[in-house]
Design a protein around this motif. Sequence first.
Motif, PDB file in Angstrom:
ATOM      1  N   ALA A   1       0.836  -1.198   0.000  1.00 34.97           N
ATOM      2  CA  ALA A   1       0.000   0.000   0.000  1.00 34.97           C
ATOM      3  C   ALA A   1       0.875   1.254   0.000  1.00 34.97           C
ATOM      4  CB  ALA A   1      -0.894   0.006   1.230  1.00 34.97           C
ATOM      5  N   ARG A   2       0.431   2.235  -0.751  1.00 32.62           N
ATOM      6  CA  ARG A   2       1.141   3.500  -0.753  1.00 32.62           C
ATOM      7  C   ARG A   2       0.753   4.251   0.508  1.00 32.62           C
ATOM      8  NH1 ARG A   2       0.697   5.920  -6.758  1.00 32.62           N
ATOM      9  NH2 ARG A   2       1.528   7.706  -5.671  1.00 32.62           N
ATOM     10  N   GLY A   3       1.736   4.799   1.148  1.00 31.33           N
ATOM     11  CA  GLY A   3       1.488   5.579   2.347  1.00 31.33           C
ATOM     12  C   GLY A   3       1.096   6.995   1.977  1.00 31.33           C
ATOM     13  N   LEU A   4       0.941   7.821   2.985  1.00 26.42           N
ATOM     14  CA  LEU A   4       0.524   9.196   2.768  1.00 26.42           C
ATOM     15  C   LEU A   4       1.623  10.163   3.184  1.00 26.42           C
ATOM     16  CD1 LEU A   4      -3.133   8.911   4.066  1.00 26.42           C
ATOM     17  CD2 LEU A   4      -2.347   8.944   1.705  1.00 26.42           C
TER      18      LEU A   4
ATOM     19  N   GLU B   1      -5.454  27.198   4.390  1.00 30.37           N
ATOM     20  CA  GLU B   1      -5.935  26.441   3.228  1.00 30.37           C
ATOM     21  C   GLU B   1      -4.710  26.137   2.374  1.00 30.37           C
ATOM     22  OE1 GLU B   1      -8.709  29.105   1.432  1.00 30.37           O
ATOM     23  OE2 GLU B   1     -10.344  28.429   2.713  1.00 30.37           O
ATOM     24  N   MET B   2      -4.465  24.854   2.154  1.00 24.02           N
ATOM     25  CA  MET B   2      -3.253  24.450   1.454  1.00 24.02           C
ATOM     26  C   MET B   2      -3.574  23.891   0.080  1.00 24.02           C
ATOM     27  SD  MET B   2      -0.345  21.691   2.511  1.00 24.02           S
ATOM     28  CE  MET B   2      -1.095  20.315   1.655  1.00 24.02           C
ATOM     29  N   GLU B   3      -2.752  24.265  -0.886  1.00 18.66           N
ATOM     30  CA  GLU B   3      -2.828  23.708  -2.237  1.00 18.66           C
ATOM     31  C   GLU B   3      -1.486  23.048  -2.552  1.00 18.66           C
ATOM     32  OE1 GLU B   3      -2.850  25.249  -6.810  1.00 18.66           O
ATOM     33  OE2 GLU B   3      -3.890  26.475  -5.332  1.00 18.66           O
ATOM     34  N   VAL B   4      -1.528  21.846  -3.109  1.00 19.25           N
ATOM     35  CA  VAL B   4      -0.314  21.159  -3.522  1.00 19.25           C
ATOM     36  C   VAL B   4       0.036  21.661  -4.921  1.00 19.25           C
ATOM     37  CG1 VAL B   4       0.798  18.946  -3.953  1.00 19.25           C
ATOM     38  CG2 VAL B   4      -0.948  19.135  -2.165  1.00 19.25           C
ATOM     39  N   VAL B   5       1.126  22.379  -5.018  1.00 22.66           N
ATOM     40  CA  VAL B   5       1.573  22.935  -6.296  1.00 22.66           C
ATOM     41  C   VAL B   5       2.276  21.858  -7.120  1.00 22.66           C
ATOM     42  CG1 VAL B   5       3.008  24.690  -7.395  1.00 22.66           C
ATOM     43  CG2 VAL B   5       1.788  25.222  -5.265  1.00 22.66           C
ATOM     44  N   ARG B   6       3.135  21.085  -6.443  1.00 22.07           N
ATOM     45  CA  ARG B   6       3.885  20.024  -7.128  1.00 22.07           C
ATOM     46  C   ARG B   6       4.296  18.985  -6.097  1.00 22.07           C
ATOM     47  NH1 ARG B   6       7.370  18.667 -11.301  1.00 22.07           N
ATOM     48  NH2 ARG B   6       9.446  17.957 -10.732  1.00 22.07           N
ATOM     49  N   CYS B   7       4.216  17.714  -6.492  1.00 25.90           N
ATOM     50  CA  CYS B   7       4.691  16.633  -5.634  1.00 25.90           C
ATOM     51  C   CYS B   7       5.155  15.490  -6.525  1.00 25.90           C
ATOM     52  CB  CYS B   7       3.594  16.161  -4.685  1.00 25.90           C
ATOM     53  SG  CYS B   7       4.181  14.971  -3.464  1.00 25.90           S
ATOM     54  N   VAL B   8       6.433  15.093  -6.369  1.00 26.35           N
ATOM     55  CA  VAL B   8       7.012  14.044  -7.197  1.00 26.35           C
ATOM     56  C   VAL B   8       7.880  13.151  -6.314  1.00 26.35           C
ATOM     57  CG1 VAL B   8       8.532  13.563  -9.162  1.00 26.35           C
ATOM     58  CG2 VAL B   8       7.078  15.568  -9.195  1.00 26.35           C
TER      59      VAL B   8
ATOM     60  N   GLY C   1       9.928   9.635 -10.085  1.00 26.87           N
ATOM     61  CA  GLY C   1       9.246  10.444 -11.086  1.00 26.87           C
ATOM     62  C   GLY C   1       7.730  10.353 -11.060  1.00 26.87           C
ATOM     63  N   ILE C   2       7.163   9.498 -10.227  1.00 24.92           N
ATOM     64  CA  ILE C   2       5.702   9.352 -10.143  1.00 24.92           C
ATOM     65  C   ILE C   2       5.116  10.505  -9.344  1.00 24.92           C
ATOM     66  CG2 ILE C   2       3.836   7.902  -9.225  1.00 24.92           C
ATOM     67  CD1 ILE C   2       5.564   5.473  -9.873  1.00 24.92           C
ATOM     68  N   ASP C   3       4.007  11.047  -9.814  1.00 19.42           N
ATOM     69  CA  ASP C   3       3.320  12.150  -9.150  1.00 19.42           C
ATOM     70  C   ASP C   3       2.743  11.675  -7.816  1.00 19.42           C
ATOM     71  OD1 ASP C   3       0.500  13.743  -8.791  1.00 19.42           O
ATOM     72  OD2 ASP C   3       2.080  15.005  -9.618  1.00 19.42           O
ATOM     73  N   CYS C   4       2.925  12.461  -6.767  1.00 21.01           N
ATOM     74  CA  CYS C   4       2.411  12.091  -5.446  1.00 21.01           C
ATOM     75  C   CYS C   4       1.384  13.086  -4.929  1.00 21.01           C
ATOM     76  CB  CYS C   4       3.558  11.930  -4.452  1.00 21.01           C
ATOM     77  SG  CYS C   4       4.642  13.365  -4.267  1.00 21.01           S
ATOM     78  N   THR C   5       0.832  13.917  -5.795  1.00 21.95           N
ATOM     79  CA  THR C   5      -0.132  14.926  -5.378  1.00 21.95           C
ATOM     80  C   THR C   5      -1.318  14.318  -4.641  1.00 21.95           C
ATOM     81  OG1 THR C   5       0.510  16.297  -7.257  1.00 21.95           O
ATOM     82  CG2 THR C   5      -1.581  16.827  -6.210  1.00 21.95           C
ATOM     83  N   ASP C   6      -1.830  13.190  -5.125  1.00 20.65           N
ATOM     84  CA  ASP C   6      -2.999  12.566  -4.494  1.00 20.65           C
ATOM     85  C   ASP C   6      -2.678  11.911  -3.158  1.00 20.65           C
ATOM     86  OD1 ASP C   6      -4.587  13.357  -6.612  1.00 20.65           O
ATOM     87  OD2 ASP C   6      -4.330  11.465  -7.694  1.00 20.65           O
TER      88      ASP C   6
END
Length: 186
Positions: free
Chosen positions: A60-63, A150-157, A161-166
Amino acid sequence: MSSMTLKPHSFRFRRGTAPLIYVLLLMACPAAHAESATELGSSAEIARQPLQELVRKKRARGLLYVTIPQARVYGEGSGYRAYCSPQIRAINSSHKTIEEMMVGIRYRGPNGKDVGSTVTRFFRVKVGRQETHYFYSTINADNCHGLTGEMEVVRCVYENGIDCTDDVRTVAYGAVPLQIINKEGK
């Protein structure tokens, strides 16, 4: 002709031959092979996929958590305007190192009025670790109590190289409770 009898100590196995002998015995005795196959899992249960996909699916992918556990007021009684300085922390409980994560936080006072914002970049946060950033003179509030973010994720990698925004979550506890918003502001 005389029959040959083997004494238990008359021959020795080389190191590593025990698994080979076990396989040969299973091939010679089909009933034993069927019984061991039932114990180990029948052929219907064997997945016909690459090992990398099986491991990826089962693990499972963690958070990734972003929190503001502390915020301090500076400049009180100095003759200058006091300001609130947040301590922004990223906690990596995922399965990969975070190569880069950028988050933007908009702060609101107790009356709902906008009192400032920060952009934070976390770099190379390893699995099971956390990284903390401190900001000074960024929030136009003379008190840190009652602020929300209020936080917005601008970029997460991740490092691969896989996107981790979610995978990013906020923590609604601490000095400044946070909630995550998407790019549309919801």
